[in-house]
Design a protein around this motif. Structure first.
Motif, PDB file in Angstrom:
ATOM      1  N   GLU A  68     -39.632 -34.784  -1.628  1.00 57.03           N
ATOM      2  CA  GLU A  68     -38.306 -34.550  -2.202  1.00 57.03           C
ATOM      3  C   GLU A  68     -38.009 -35.566  -3.292  1.00 57.03           C
ATOM      4  O   GLU A  68     -38.421 -36.723  -3.216  1.00 57.03           O
ATOM      5  N   SER A  69     -37.305 -35.100  -4.304  1.00 59.86           N
ATOM      6  CA  SER A  69     -36.841 -35.997  -5.353  1.00 59.86           C
ATOM      7  C   SER A  69     -35.581 -35.425  -5.960  1.00 59.86           C
ATOM      8  O   SER A  69     -35.257 -34.243  -5.789  1.00 59.86           O
ATOM      9  N   ALA A 121     -30.838 -25.145   0.712  1.00 57.12           N
ATOM     10  CA  ALA A 121     -30.835 -25.727  -0.624  1.00 57.12           C
ATOM     11  C   ALA A 121     -29.600 -25.309  -1.396  1.00 57.12           C
ATOM     12  O   ALA A 121     -28.983 -26.110  -2.113  1.00 57.12           O
ATOM     13  N   ARG A 163     -41.789 -30.942   2.713  1.00 61.50           N
ATOM     14  CA  ARG A 163     -41.987 -31.097   1.266  1.00 61.50           C
ATOM     15  C   ARG A 163     -41.693 -32.524   0.808  1.00 61.50           C
ATOM     16  O   ARG A 163     -40.937 -33.256   1.447  1.00 61.50           O
ATOM     17  N   ILE A 203     -31.071 -34.053   1.330  1.00 60.18           N
ATOM     18  CA  ILE A 203     -32.167 -33.219   0.832  1.00 60.18           C
ATOM     19  C   ILE A 203     -33.303 -33.117   1.844  1.00 60.18           C
ATOM     20  O   ILE A 203     -33.986 -32.097   1.925  1.00 60.18           O
ATOM     21  N   GLY A 204     -33.486 -34.140   2.674  1.00 59.24           N
ATOM     22  CA  GLY A 204     -34.542 -34.116   3.671  1.00 59.24           C
ATOM     23  C   GLY A 204     -34.333 -33.089   4.755  1.00 59.24           C
ATOM     24  O   GLY A 204     -35.272 -32.725   5.474  1.00 59.24           O
ATOM     25  N   GLU A 256     -43.107 -29.537  -3.320  1.00 60.72           N
ATOM     26  CA  GLU A 256     -41.930 -30.388  -3.424  1.00 60.72           C
ATOM     27  C   GLU A 256     -40.651 -29.590  -3.630  1.00 60.72           C
ATOM     28  O   GLU A 256     -40.671 -28.418  -4.008  1.00 60.72           O
ATOM     29  N   LEU A 257     -39.569 -30.276  -3.347  1.00 63.69           N
ATOM     30  CA  LEU A 257     -38.228 -29.755  -3.609  1.00 63.69           C
ATOM     31  C   LEU A 257     -37.524 -30.751  -4.523  1.00 63.69           C
ATOM     32  O   LEU A 257     -37.461 -31.940  -4.222  1.00 63.69           O
ATOM     33  N   THR A 299     -37.590 -39.996  -3.403  1.00 63.25           N
ATOM     34  CA  THR A 299     -37.065 -40.473  -2.120  1.00 63.25           C
ATOM     35  C   THR A 299     -37.979 -41.509  -1.488  1.00 63.25           C
ATOM     36  O   THR A 299     -37.556 -42.257  -0.607  1.00 63.25           O
ATOM     37  N   TYR A 351     -31.771 -26.567  -8.331  1.00 69.90           N
ATOM     38  CA  TYR A 351     -32.853 -27.019  -7.469  1.00 69.90           C
ATOM     39  C   TYR A 351     -34.067 -26.158  -7.704  1.00 69.90           C
ATOM     40  O   TYR A 351     -33.990 -25.049  -8.233  1.00 69.90           O
TER      41      TYR A 351
END
Length: 334
Positions: A124-125, A58, A122, A115-116, A88-89, A139, A76
């Motif tokens: 992700e957004s 991250a 998790r 990000i994936g 989530e992340l 996402t 983040y």
């Protein structure tokens, strides 16, 4: 119709609250490193991460996006709340105040592309901010990043009026004004929207003072109409809302009578000056434009006691025992 807009406002309020918390929690770090992974010195990785490797991934992604043109900072947050299904992340991109739409889109694209790879287990957004306007991209949603970034930039001049955010699809703008805002303030925002570069395909919602003005491609005519509606409403109106081509008014009806006795014959003179002025404005909007009056002192299963419901060019086909709709239709048909 107007009732669906109430649901939308509720959803938007929840989104705004969540986005505010995320942005507040992802400001690039804090001063308290207690409880963090021993090797962490950047203080930007929450202990909710599954492993030190996830923290490092991250951090690497944040630094990579932060190095792009037009980006001031990237934060983040790993969020895990047991029992609520939250795992989530969230990556938060703080674009510079003069960042171009192309630069914002490039940062979003880079973040979404990688990000994936940080923690595949998790949700992700990505959130982005620029000039006081925020955008949240899930996402799992289909978002045109170029359009969303362009709208984010175009809406930048509205942040002085309140909290400004875009929806997940990046196609709607919501200006949520402070609690002390008045209906007159909504008109001022609408003027700024009309003078901005916000494209005609964008749906803009301006909320304040208990009411809202919403429409796709709000222009100077929409702002003028809103001001005229407000001027005719007077202080006795509880709420005033415009959603596209539907005007909805909530009034404080008399509290010492039964709902069925709130008839046009008995109480029409009290409200007719406002109704007549509003109907003139709605008629000018053309066929299909609607006008609705609800009372807030008696609620049905649907949540409202609607006493008047008319549309230009459409005959009312329901019962009207109290006579408000019939009188409005006669006036519209003149």
């Amino acid at each position: 119709m107007h009732r669906s807009r109430v649901v939308l406002l509720t959803r938007l309020a929840m989104l705004a609250t969540g986005a505010t918390l995320v942005l507040a929690g992802c400001d690039g770090g804090g001063t308290d490193d207690s409880g963090r992974y021993p090797h962490e010195t950047g203080a930007r990785c929450a202990t909710e991460a599954d492993s030190p490797a996830d923290c490092e991934a991250a951090e690497d992604l944040a630094e990579e996006v932060e190095a792009l043109a037009g980006v001031d900072a990237v934060g983040y947050e790993f969020r895990s709340i047991d029992g609520e299904g939250i795992n989530e992340l969230i990556l938060v991109i703080h674009a510079s105040g003069d960042a171009t739409a192309e630069q914002v889109a490039a940062a979003l694209e880079q973040g979404l592309a990688e990000i994936g790879e940080v923690d595949g287990d998790r949700d992700e957004s990505i959130a982005a901010t620029r000039a006081g306007v925020s955008l949240h991209v899930d996402t799992a949603e289909q978002t045109d990043l170029a359009d969303a970034a362009g709208l984010l930039v175009a809406a930048g001049g509205l942040a002085e009026h309140g909290y400004v955010s875009l929806n997940d699809a990046g196609s709607d703008v919501w200006v949520n004004m402070p609690p002390e805002a008045t209906y007159a303030d909504i008109g001022a925002v609408a003027d700024d929207v009309a003078a901005s570069d916000i494209p005609a395909w964008a749906d803009v919602l301006i909320s304040g003072g208990g009411g809202y003005l919403s429409g796709r491609g709000l222009d100077a005519e929409d702002a003028e109409r809103w001001d005229a509606l407000v001027a005719a409403a007077g202080p006795a109106v509880a709420t005033l809302s415009v959603s596209d081509r539907e005007v909805t008014v909530t009034i404080d009806g008399p509290t010492d009578i039964r709902p069925r006795d709130f008839t046009f014959e008995t109480y029409g003179d009290r409200w007719w000056p406002m109704i007549r002025a509003h109907l003139d404005l709605v008629r000018a909007m053309g066929d299909g434009a609607a006008y609705v009056i609800d009372t807030n002192w008696e609620q049905s299963d649907a949540g409202f006691d609607t006493i008047l419901d008319v549309a230009v060019g459409r005959a009312h086909d329901g019962a009207d025992p109290r006579g408000w709709t019939e009188a409005a239709e006669r006036y519209l048909d003149r």
